[in-house]
Scaffold this active site. Structure first.
Site, short mmCIF file in Angstrom:
data_model
loop_
_atom_site.label_atom_id
_atom_site.label_comp_id
_atom_site.label_asym_id
_atom_site.label_seq_id
_atom_site.Cartn_x
_atom_site.Cartn_y
_atom_site.Cartn_z
N SER A 669 1.11 -1.28 0.07
CA SER A 669 -0.20 -0.15 -0.14
C SER A 669 0.64 1.33 -0.18
CB SER A 669 -0.79 0.68 1.10
OG SER A 669 -1.98 1.00 0.99
N ASP A 742 -9.33 -4.66 -6.18
CA ASP A 742 -8.37 -3.53 -4.64
C ASP A 742 -9.52 -2.59 -4.60
OD1 ASP A 742 -7.02 -1.80 -2.94
OD2 ASP A 742 -5.41 -2.51 -4.01
N HIS A 776 -7.78 -5.44 -2.15
CA HIS A 776 -6.29 -4.25 -1.00
C HIS A 776 -5.40 -5.79 -0.56
CE1 HIS A 776 -3.99 -1.22 -0.87
NE2 HIS A 776 -4.39 -1.04 1.01
#
Length: 811
Positions: A669, A742, A776
């Site tokens: 991330s 995601d 994610h």
């Protein structure tokens, strides 16, 4: 020789072509053994620390589970066949222990192949309820803790699409349950539906709607129809024997909350119009109070669609917000209202004011307290004592106030006024206990309260329990851990009169286990769990927290692991893993919360696996980004990023462990964003691994992470920080990995796809791996194992087996 040749051939194929037809792969055995180690159960403990539920689950989902039908609507991901969140984590077994020293019991009557979720104790803690998902829907079950007998009390017709599908009534004998309406309309297949016209969005002159880049939003009328049908529930009262009665007609129910005395229930429903810009949490809503039989008492609040707010992270809407029941009174509601119009740019003495009103909610609201920052909540105590909290992001400030809810003492006393990022001086959190209503309120002894703190310091973590006189503001320390060979965490207080607290003890090779500690008679520890270490192959790995300094003197730290086959004097390749964090002062930025006694747990995203493959690992390396005074952290993001990385490599090299020409950096991330920037703007690394990142900040133009300025206010910051804008500088091999589904704000898959296209177009060494069905974070075993394989292949090729500069004659 055939094995070596086959491996070389695979590597040649792997890195020679633009696309590959590759099935899911497994990592090397050393990594596979750790990645497949079973999970210990999680536990739910009642308020007295006597009865416990042990919940078991698989470590991963399967790719088949992730491939089940899924609708992505208004920020939700729903399985329309079962009517529950499609990404929910299920437990596949549950056992009970009644008594601290008793043995675990199997629960009688559990369904076959359990898929359990939403597990809660009844108010009297004699039962627990849970959902079980079958092929056609969701059922509600209850288990009697004394007899360990479970039974189903509904058909598979619960609606768990929007938050929890039930709540307990006060009597602990019945539940308020969201069931699917009998007249629900069929869903429309968005792929085959015939459009009735274009989708049109409108911007009104002067009305600014500066929102984050949310995912899974509604896109058209078909989505609106499907969302409305999936969100609608009919509320039924269902007793523990399965008898049911209609309680309220159909609505798009968002949440249900029973008053402490059980006489009233607040129902918050989603209303129209819907939005294509924001998720359902910002759709119009209505909060209404009903009596226990389902009769409307009063509509307390109607909130309009929230698409446009003032600029800033501390911006809020005007009017009543955050309505809750007061836990120390039978049926009193409280809420807050902005005094600055919800606009953080306005200079005012007080930001929010808190009000309350008693049942039947027709009287005038009473003002309770004003807060200087944005109101964050209240710990209720009794008629004359409560503690309120506020927070202000821009200065990283938080305050706590003790005040008299009766209004007899008008002036609240400030308990603390501090930087919430300052972990070394954190006073802790106030202890709460269950009152006669079954709600958690302050544990008070006249004017004395209790605080449980983490106890971080430059010497380590030593949690504590303090007694605070809320009149004089003086504190007395009742207990502080002095363990240096183990890590102690205080999970909560069980009975402060007896001195019982719930603690968790662990070491680098001892799995975390729970104990009851008595801080008054100091009789020793009563063990509640006895979980074994499932990661035997790395239990003796060398682990230490190292401290070092950046060139500007800022203190940094990281957790260092040596290879399992470490030989003194040998230089090893290193994997460094990190995640940048923003601070407004150097003092807080230089604090360390890492601990060498923390259990060594290689979760799927961890770099720790590679100690079994001959790598030094520096995990959670400090990457503070500091902006003091009027300077924002991101004004010097790139320079600080490189300085952090250089300091870490210098520190480990000076210890004699690594070859600094064979160092990889990785992150997930925002850590992926960090990785791409480091490779583009330094020559410190041999390779990088970037997972689920965002690389072009112009695609998140109204702020990202801790940046609240828009692109048009700080275009140079957005440009400078975006690796996409500097793809022409990339010369270091970069492995990009992203979930195709995601749903994290800002990190949509397009970020990795477009960045890879730029790198490929400019001839940079890069590889893009898109994981089907993954969000994610990655959930399927097939995905995780392939992820580990990809990372291992990348590190072996570009880091461990990288040719040394002396061999190539270059630097």
């Amino acid at each position: 020789m055939r094995t070596v040749f086959s491996s070389l051939l695979l590597l040649f194929i792997l890195f020679s072509y633009s696309q590959e037809n590759l099935n899911y792969q497994l990592p090397p055995d050393e990594i596979l053994e750790l990645a497949d180690a079973p999970l210990a159960p999680s536990i739910r403990i009642d308020s007295k620390g006597e009865n416990m539920l042990f919940l078991y689950r698989s470590k991963y989902k399967s790719i088949a589970e992730l491939s089940e039908t899924e609708l992505r609507l208004a920020g939700l991901r729903i399985n329309p066949k079962t009517n529950i969140g499609s990404r929910i984590t299920y437990y596949n077994d549950m056992t009970i222990r009644t008594g601290r020293k008793a043995k675990n019991q199997k629960i009688k009557g559990l369904p076959e192949n359990p898929r359990l979720a939403y597990i809660t104790f009844s108010p009297d803690e004699k039962r627990a309820a849970f959902t079980h998902t079958v092929g056609t829907g969701v059922e509600l079950w209850v288990v009697d803790l004394k007899t360990a007998q479970a039974k189903r009390i509904t058909e598979p017709n619960l609606n768990a699409n929007v938050r929890s599908p039930y709540t307990w009534f006060k009597d602990s004998k019945s539940l308020l349950v969201k069931l699917l309406p009998g007249d629900r309309e069929s869903l429309i297949d968005s792929k085959s539906a015939l459009p009735g016209g274009p989708t049109i969005s409108v911007s009104t002159e002067g009305v600014k709607a500066q929102n984050r880049t949310y995912q899974d939003l509604l896109k058209n009328k078909t989505d609106e129809h499907n969302f409305e049908e999936l969100a609608q529930s009919t509320l039924f009262k269902v007793d523990v024997d399965g008898n049911k009665s209609l309680w309220k007609e159909t609505a798009m129910v968002r949440s249900m909350s029973v008053s402490p005395d059980g006489n009233y229930i607040m129902i918050t429903s989603i209303e129209k119009p819907f939005s294509y810009l924001v998720p359902y949490s910002r759709f119009p809503s209505k909060s209404a109070i009903y009596d226990s039989k389902g009769n409307l008492v009063k509509t307390m609040l109607e909130v309009p669609l929230i698409e446009d707010l003032p600029k800033g992270f501390m911006a809020v809407r005007t009017g009543m917000r955050n309505i809750y029941w007061r836990g120390d009174k039978p049926s009193t509601l409280y809420w807050c209202e902005a005094l600055d119009g919800g606009d953080p740019s306005k200079e005012v003495e007080y930001r929010d004011e808190v009000y309350e009103v008693d049942a039947p909610f027709n009287g005038n609201a009473r003002a309770l307290i004003k807060t200087k920052g944005r109101f964050r909540g209240i710990d209720w105590g009794n008629e004359t004592m409560a503690i309120a909290y506020d927070r202000w992001w821009n200065t990283r400030n938080t305050k706590a106030y003790v005040f008299d809810p009766s209004g007899k003492n008008k002036m609240p006393k400030q308990i603390w006024d501090r930087n919430y990022q300052d972990r070394y001086n954190d006073p802790g959190r106030f202890v709460t206990t269950k009152n006669d209503y079954g709600w958690y309120t302050l544990e008070l002894d006249k004017s004395k309260g209790y605080l449980i703190g983490d106890g971080y310091s430059k010497d380590g973590k030593f949690p504590f329990v303090d007694e605070m006189n809320l009149s004089s503001m003086t504190t007395t320390r009742l207990y502080q851990s002095n363990l240096t060979d183990k890590l102690e965490n205080i999970s909560g207080a069980l009975d402060m009169k007896k001195g019982e607290i719930l603690v968790r003890l662990e070491s680098k090779n001892e799995y975390p286990n729970y104990y009851v500690r008595n801080i008054r008679n100091k009789k020793g520890l009563v063990p509640l769990t006895d979980f074994e270490n499932p990661f035997k192959s790395i239990q003796d790995v060398h682990k230490e927290v190292i401290n070092y300094k950046r060139d500007d003197g800022l203190k940094l730290s990281g957790t260092l692991y040596l290879p399992t086959d470490y030989e003194a004097g040998k230089k090893y390749p290193m994997v460094m893993w990190a995640y940048p964090r923003e601070y407004k002062d150097k003092s807080s930025a230089g604090q360390s919360t890492s601990n060498p006694n923390q259990f060594t747990y290689p979760s799927y995203g961890s770099p720790i696996f590679w100690v079994t493959r001959g790598y030094v690992v520096l995990n959670n390396a400090s990457f503070p980004i500091v902006g003091e005074g009027t300077e924002e952290p991101n004004d010097s993001f790139r320079n600080q990023l490189v300085a952090n990385a250089k300091a870490a490599i210098d520190a480990v090299e000076n210890m004699g462990y690594i070859d600094r020409d064979r160092v990889a950096v990785g992150g997930h991330s925002y850590g992926a964003f960090m990785t791409a920037n480091l490779l583009a703007h330094s020559d410190l690394f041999a390779a990088g691994i970037a997972r689920s990142g965002a690389y072009n900040r112009t695609l998140t133009p109204f702020g990202f992470q801790s940046e609240e300025r828009s692109y048009w206010e700080a275009p140079e910051v957005y440009y400078t920080m975006s690796p996409f804008m500097h793809a022409d500088k990339m010369k270091t091999p970069l492995l990009l990995i992203h979930g195709e589904a995601d749903n994290n704000s800002g990190t949509y898959p397009l970020q990795s796809e477009r960045y890879f296209n730029a790198l490929k177009g400019l001839g940079a060494p890069a590889r893009l791996v898109m994981l089907p069905k993954e969000s994610h974070g990655y959930r399927a075993r097939e995905s995780v194992m392939h992820l580990l394989w990809e990372q291992d292949q990348w590190l072996e090729k570009y880091v461990k087996n990288k040719k040394h500069p002396k061999e190539t004659g270059t630097r």
